[in-house]
Design a protein around this motif. Structure first.
Motif, PDB file in Angstrom:
ATOM      1  N   THR A 258       0.826  -1.210   0.000  1.00 40.82           N
ATOM      2  CA  THR A 258       0.000   0.000   0.000  1.00 40.82           C
ATOM      3  C   THR A 258       0.858   1.257   0.000  1.00 40.82           C
ATOM      4  O   THR A 258       0.329   2.362   0.070  1.00 40.82           O
ATOM      5  N   GLY A 259       2.169   1.094  -0.025  1.00 35.10           N
ATOM      6  CA  GLY A 259       3.046   2.262   0.012  1.00 35.10           C
ATOM      7  C   GLY A 259       3.187   2.857   1.402  1.00 35.10           C
ATOM      8  O   GLY A 259       3.733   3.944   1.562  1.00 35.10           O
TER       9      GLY A 259
ATOM     10  N   LYS B  56      -0.427   5.679  -4.490  1.00 37.38           N
ATOM     11  CA  LYS B  56      -1.710   6.327  -4.192  1.00 37.38           C
ATOM     12  C   LYS B  56      -2.775   5.918  -5.205  1.00 37.38           C
ATOM     13  O   LYS B  56      -3.935   5.704  -4.836  1.00 37.38           O
ATOM     14  N   PHE B  57      -2.382   5.805  -6.456  1.00 33.65           N
ATOM     15  CA  PHE B  57      -3.339   5.416  -7.487  1.00 33.65           C
ATOM     16  C   PHE B  57      -3.699   3.936  -7.332  1.00 33.65           C
ATOM     17  O   PHE B  57      -4.846   3.544  -7.519  1.00 33.65           O
TER      18      PHE B  57
ATOM     19  N   ARG C 142      -3.783   2.342  -4.592  1.00 35.90           N
ATOM     20  CA  ARG C 142      -4.666   2.188  -3.423  1.00 35.90           C
ATOM     21  C   ARG C 142      -6.128   2.426  -3.762  1.00 35.90           C
ATOM     22  O   ARG C 142      -7.017   1.921  -3.073  1.00 35.90           O
ATOM     23  N   ALA C 143      -6.377   3.217  -4.806  1.00 38.53           N
ATOM     24  CA  ALA C 143      -7.762   3.459  -5.206  1.00 38.53           C
ATOM     25  C   ALA C 143      -8.427   2.179  -5.685  1.00 38.53           C
ATOM     26  O   ALA C 143      -9.646   2.067  -5.682  1.00 38.53           O
ATOM     27  N   ARG C 144      -7.616   1.214  -6.094  1.00 42.10           N
ATOM     28  CA  ARG C 144      -8.172  -0.013  -6.669  1.00 42.10           C
ATOM     29  C   ARG C 144      -8.047  -1.199  -5.732  1.00 42.10           C
ATOM     30  O   ARG C 144      -8.363  -2.319  -6.093  1.00 42.10           O
TER      31      ARG C 144
ATOM     32  N   TYR D  19     -12.230   6.778  -0.678  1.00 41.70           N
ATOM     33  CA  TYR D  19     -11.980   5.997  -1.901  1.00 41.70           C
ATOM     34  C   TYR D  19     -12.584   6.643  -3.139  1.00 41.70           C
ATOM     35  O   TYR D  19     -12.507   6.076  -4.217  1.00 41.70           O
TER      36      TYR D  19
END
Ligand SMILES: Nc1ncnc2c1ncn2[C@@H]1O[C@H](COP(=O)(O)OP(=O)(O)O)[C@@H](O)[C@H]1O
Ligand SMILES: [Mg+2]
Lengths: 296, 268
Positions: free
Chosen positions: A50-51, A72-73, A75-77, A104
């Motif tokens: 997840t960074g 970050k991108f 994590r949206a998915r 989200y």
């Protein structure tokens, strides 16, 4: 494209090498059980995905995106369900979900909340504050919160650790439903039974690296043979049995009050006493053999 | 920079510094605040009332007359804006931040969503600053009842409070990011917050202090806030523009510092 691709990932905390040359590929649409004892590096791996933890070395790709740059991108998915309950207890069930639907960027917050309530089977408790829920309801809500945006990839970090058997069963039902619906799941656990029941494939992790990987049945065949024999008896007798097996070059291990002989079908027959219990080899045998840890 | 993320046939735009993320984090604060706003609001009204009764009326009618041409009760009342601001920004930021990352693990959950530390810290500081901007006006409202004449320029007071509170909220967040134990906040309160609020010119004019202390007081953001509030109440001076600029710089610097420290704390 695999959902997760980790190549040569390393992460140290001072002297502790939490993740040590980890290679792991998770294809889309399966539930992969990351099975390892405490301290194996499972949570650190999840945080790297997840960074939230930055690896020292290695290549990390999630859903085709390079991490940590695009974390970050990514994590949206994905949806993350933590090991510890970190719900907001003073506010209502639906407010907890609505906040995460917004985090989200769900296109419709009310729809996302309704869906998640259904998953958690908490629609009739939506207006109650979280503090009023039972333990099982809270865990279901915690799981549903990570699914509020219908993620393509779900990370479950020891989803049932320390829970009552009853609550555990409830969660297993939910996770199994998720798997049936075709989500990709990475689930860490140190419970053999959890991996056996839910995982299509298992990766055994210890000391920061994956040391075996495959379908449970294949892993068992490869590492534990077909049959396991357990011998019960007083300690001095067990000691004698152990010596005899060792002399014959057959490996045995302690299994609680007994000793266990793996791949018993290949062991000399005369060494196995009549009162020994013969059973099919299990994932537990593999886990104990590979990690040297006692199973839970 | 932004990226359009396609997931399950939907597209969402995620910006590097995203208003939607900040709004979402603030919505969590609002939801929680709704469970305890009554107590906080009541205290914010009660506090200045008690101080004004004790200091303003007590000292003002018996010992102290006018200060800098202002009746003492109005002098204290306008100065108490700074007290309200620091106690409704630095303290909640310190304790709230620590509780949220250390005990409740709230930030772990938030940072697992498409939100980064910069947005998280900004949202938390913004929310506290908005609240403080509001609560900062309470002493003024109370002082109206002690004879302070309303002035149109007073509409700027929430803005002054907001800017200052944003800096002190960031200060609180930065302190929390560096803290190992919650007890350490007592030292910060004793060594930083209390002196700042005592020598802000709230209860006595800075001009009565020794020369050295007066110079030091110039670096106290709370003193600058008090001067701005008194400007709004009794007439601005031209240096007040500089005071506002200084407060804005103070807030921006602490904001960046809070982001840096929290990133070190939350990302390993
Ligand atoms: N933030 C951290 N600081 C220092 N050590 C850590 C940190 N996170 C994990 N570790 C250490 O790294 C090792 C792996 O931890 P973890 O990933 O939590 O394992 P698991 O989840 O498999 O139990 C452990 O020895 C743990 O103590
Ligand atoms: Mg763990």
């Amino acid at each position: 494209m695999p959902a997760i691709e980790l190549i040569g990932v390393k992460k140290a905390f001072g002297e502790i090498q939490a993740v040590n040359d980890l290679n792991l590929e998770v294809p889309q649409g399966i539930c992969l059980g990351l099975l390892g004892p405490n301290g194996a590096g499972k949570s650190t791996t999840m945080r790297i995905l997840t960074g939230q933890s930055i690896a020292d070395e290695g290549t990390i790709k999630v859903l085709g995106m390079d991490l940590p740059e695009q974390a970050k991108f990514a994590r949206a998915r994905m949806g993350v369900v933590p090991q510890l309950d970190n719900l907001d207890v003073d506010v209502t069930v639906e407010q907890n979900l609505a906040v995460f639907a917004r985090l989200y960027r769900a296109p419709s917050v009310p729809e996302a909340v309704d869906r998640a309530l259904e998953i958690a089977r908490l629609t009739d408790r939506r207006k109650d504050s979280v503090g009023e829920l039972s333990g099982g309801m809270r865990r279901r809500l915690l799981l549903a919160r990570g699914l509020v945006h219908d993620p393509e990839l779900v990370l479950l970090d020891e989803p049932t650790v320390g829970l009552d058997p009853q609550i555990r069963t409830q969660l297993w039902t939910l996770i199994d439903g998720l798997r049936t619906a075709g989500s990709t799941i990475l689930m860490s656990t140190h419970y053999i039974e959890e991996a056996e029941r839910l995982a299509d494939e298992v990766a055994v992790m210890t000391a920061g690296a994956v040391i075996a990987r495959g379908k449970p049945a294949d892993l068992i065949k490869e590492h534990a043979g077909a049959r396991t024999v357990e011998i019960y008896g007083p300690p001095h007798e067990l000691e004698e049995h152990r010596d005899r097996f060792n002399t014959a070059g057959v490996s045995v291990r302690a299994a609680g009050p007994a000793i266990a002989v793996l791949a018993a079908e290949d062991a000399p027959r005369e060494l196995i006493p009549d009162h020994a219990v013969d059973r099919a080899a299990s994932l537990e045998d593999v886990f104990v053999k590979l990690t040297g840890e006692d199973a839970e | 920079m932004s990226e359009v993320v396609t997931t399950r046939g939907r597209t969402i735009r995620i910006r590097r510094f995203d208003r939607a993320a900040i709004g979402a984090v603030m919505s969590r604060e609002v939801a929680n605040f709704r469970t305890f706003w009554k107590g906080t609001t009541f205290n914010s009204l009660l506090d200045p009332t008690i101080y004004l009764l004790a200091f303003g009326l007590g000292l003002g009618t018996t010992i102290v007359g006018d200060v800098e041409g202002i009746p003492y009760v109005q002098f204290v009342g306008t100065g108490m804006v700074a007290t309200a601001v620091i106690f409704s920004s630095a303290l909640p930021a310190m304790f709230g931040t620590f509780v949220k990352y250390h005990f409740q693990k709230t930030y772990d959950a938030i940072l697992a969503t498409p939100v980064d530390t910069e947005e998280l810290v900004t949202a938390e500081a913004l929310w506290i600053a908005l609240r403080s901007g509001f609560y900062g006006t309470f002493p003024i409202i109370v002082t109206f009842f002690f004879g302070l004449p309303p002035e149109p320029t007073m509409v700027l007071i929430p803005l002054f409070c907001f800017v200052t509170a944003f800096g002190f909220a960031s200060f609180g967040i930065a302190v929390a990011a560096k803290a190992q134990k919650i007890d350490q906040f007592n030292y910060v309160t004793t060594t930083c917050i209390t002196p700042l609020f005592l020598v802000a010119g709230t209860f006595f004019p800075i001009s009565g202090l020794p020369q050295g202390a007066q110079v030091v007081a110039q670096f106290n953001p709370l003193y600058q806030l008090v001067e701005l509030v008194r400007g709004a109440a009794f007439g601005f001076e031209s240096v007040d523009v500089l005071r506002l600029v200084a407060l804005i710089i103070f807030s921006l610097v602490l904001w960046r510092l809070a982001i840096r420290f929290m990133t070190q704390r939350l990302i390993d």
